[in-house]
Design an enzyme around this catalytic site. Sequence first.
Site, mmCIF file in Angstrom:
data_model
loop_
_atom_site.group_PDB
_atom_site.id
_atom_site.type_symbol
_atom_site.label_atom_id
_atom_site.label_comp_id
_atom_site.label_asym_id
_atom_site.label_seq_id
_atom_site.Cartn_x
_atom_site.Cartn_y
_atom_site.Cartn_z
ATOM 1 N N ASP A 15 -31.016 -72.016 13.786
ATOM 2 C CA ASP A 15 -31.715 -71.393 12.639
ATOM 3 C C ASP A 15 -32.954 -70.612 13.066
ATOM 4 O OD1 ASP A 15 -33.149 -73.783 13.087
ATOM 5 O OD2 ASP A 15 -33.188 -74.394 10.973
ATOM 6 N N SER B 236 -45.019 -94.095 -2.782
ATOM 7 C CA SER B 236 -43.638 -94.165 -2.315
ATOM 8 C C SER B 236 -43.219 -95.614 -2.136
ATOM 9 C CB SER B 236 -43.499 -93.432 -0.977
ATOM 10 O OG SER B 236 -42.271 -93.790 -0.378
ATOM 11 N N SER C 282 -32.925 -85.304 7.420
ATOM 12 C CA SER C 282 -33.846 -84.461 6.653
ATOM 13 C C SER C 282 -34.566 -85.156 5.509
ATOM 14 C CB SER C 282 -33.109 -83.233 6.099
ATOM 15 O OG SER C 282 -32.682 -82.449 7.156
ATOM 16 N N ASP D 248 -32.952 -77.280 6.841
ATOM 17 C CA ASP D 248 -32.988 -78.546 6.110
ATOM 18 C C ASP D 248 -33.414 -78.342 4.655
ATOM 19 O OD1 ASP D 248 -32.523 -79.289 8.662
ATOM 20 O OD2 ASP D 248 -34.444 -80.288 8.982
ATOM 21 N N TYR E 80 -39.309 -80.575 20.356
ATOM 22 C CA TYR E 80 -38.708 -79.559 19.478
ATOM 23 C C TYR E 80 -39.437 -78.222 19.631
ATOM 24 C CZ TYR E 80 -36.939 -77.403 15.153
ATOM 25 O OH TYR E 80 -36.347 -76.556 14.235
HETATM 26 C C1 GLA Z 1 -34.394 -79.815 12.589
HETATM 27 C C2 GLA Z 1 -35.074 -78.596 11.966
HETATM 28 C C3 GLA Z 1 -34.056 -77.546 11.575
HETATM 29 C C4 GLA Z 1 -33.138 -77.216 12.754
HETATM 30 C C5 GLA Z 1 -32.592 -78.493 13.397
HETATM 31 C C6 GLA Z 1 -31.804 -78.219 14.648
HETATM 32 O O1 GLA Z 1 -33.584 -80.453 11.645
HETATM 33 O O2 GLA Z 1 -35.810 -78.981 10.827
HETATM 34 O O3 GLA Z 1 -34.700 -76.391 11.100
HETATM 35 O O4 GLA Z 1 -33.800 -76.424 13.698
HETATM 36 O O5 GLA Z 1 -33.613 -79.410 13.707
HETATM 37 O O6 GLA Z 1 -30.660 -77.515 14.339
#
Ligand code: GLA
Length: 379
Positions: free
Chosen positions: A34, A65, A124, A170, A218
């Site tokens: 993405d 929460s 997510s 996500d 990441y």
């Molecule tokens: C996480 C990020 C997404 C994407 C994935 C890997 O979920 O939030 O935007 O980059 O990693 O595909």
Amino acid sequence: MKELLSGFDEIFHRDPQTACFAPGRVNLIGEHTDYNGGHVFPCAINRGIYCAASRRKDSILQFYSESYPAAGVIGYHLDKLQLQGCWADYPASVIRAFAAFGYYPESGADFYFRSDLPEGAGLSSSAALEISAGIMLRELFSLAITPQELAVLGQFAENRFIGVNCGIMDQFASAMGKNRHAVLLDANTLSYRYAPLGEASIIIVNSGVRHSLASSAYNDRRRECERVRNMLNVAALCSLSREEFDSSSDKISDEICYRRARHAVYENQRTLDAEKALLSGDYEEFGKLMNASHISLRDDYEVSCSELDFLTETAQKIPGVYGSRMTGGGFGGCTVNLMEKGAVRLFTETIKESFETRYGRVPEIYTVTACNGAEIIEL
Ligand code: GLA
């Protein structure tokens, strides 16, 4: 639903004005594409975050929460929204993002969250939290915001205020999912189309290894891709075909960066091929593409781990399983497995048993269905 209402009442001593459900997502294929301007192919799942909310007369924002009872009610001031280094920074950041885009809430509000989505598992939960808060703001203050815009605002909040440089997948899946369909999203243009999932079963296995997206890995991957983009002087890595990439690979001086970029370019093509396979009902082909995606994430992108490799290798040998791969950002989290309905039982037994023999604990397994993006729940 009852629990949501009574929970809200218990904490805030009144009824909520509105409530919603924002789903988590599982990505079938198209990983780490993405933010490289490529395609992703996720679906929203029937696990996610429920939120109930009400306006206040003052300028205080309050969040509670069920997942963090010990933290109690967390408060912010609308006019001076300082983040506090806790879970509530996610919804609070969405409010800051709304303001940055010119959508000002007229007053404070109370929010109550309840989740059936495991956290830190690559499904997510952060995006679902952001989208649920966004939908509640839209409802409470009658803001004219489309689900696509909500996704953009959620991503903006996470990038700008939380400091995770995530792509749009996500939030988009959580806002824009469709019942029984996967969504093929072009992350470059945000154009999208839905593909029916048909009869195959989607099973998620949680390795129990907690991933931490905020951890620098990441952002490191993003930087490596960015370096190659500059070396090749292209607008986005995934704008390149495999052939174009291969023929310019001598311009990439660094071996690690080369492998990162190769993953992105090849994964983008696999994602487009997977959509075709799904549309023609060719699950075998879809599964092969999933398996190839995992190998590439393991070897070229290096975001897998031994538990995820073990789970996918075990799954791929079970009769009736089309394909298995890690899903989401990686460094732990879940695998996604596509199989014939009739294979689910054997799959579940085999995975539980072999994982326990190897790692001494039984992994959680979720059977999910693809569902609609975030929706208001009638009170
Ligand atoms: C996480 C990020 C997404 C994407 C994935 C890997 O979920 O939030 O935007 O980059 O990693 O595909």
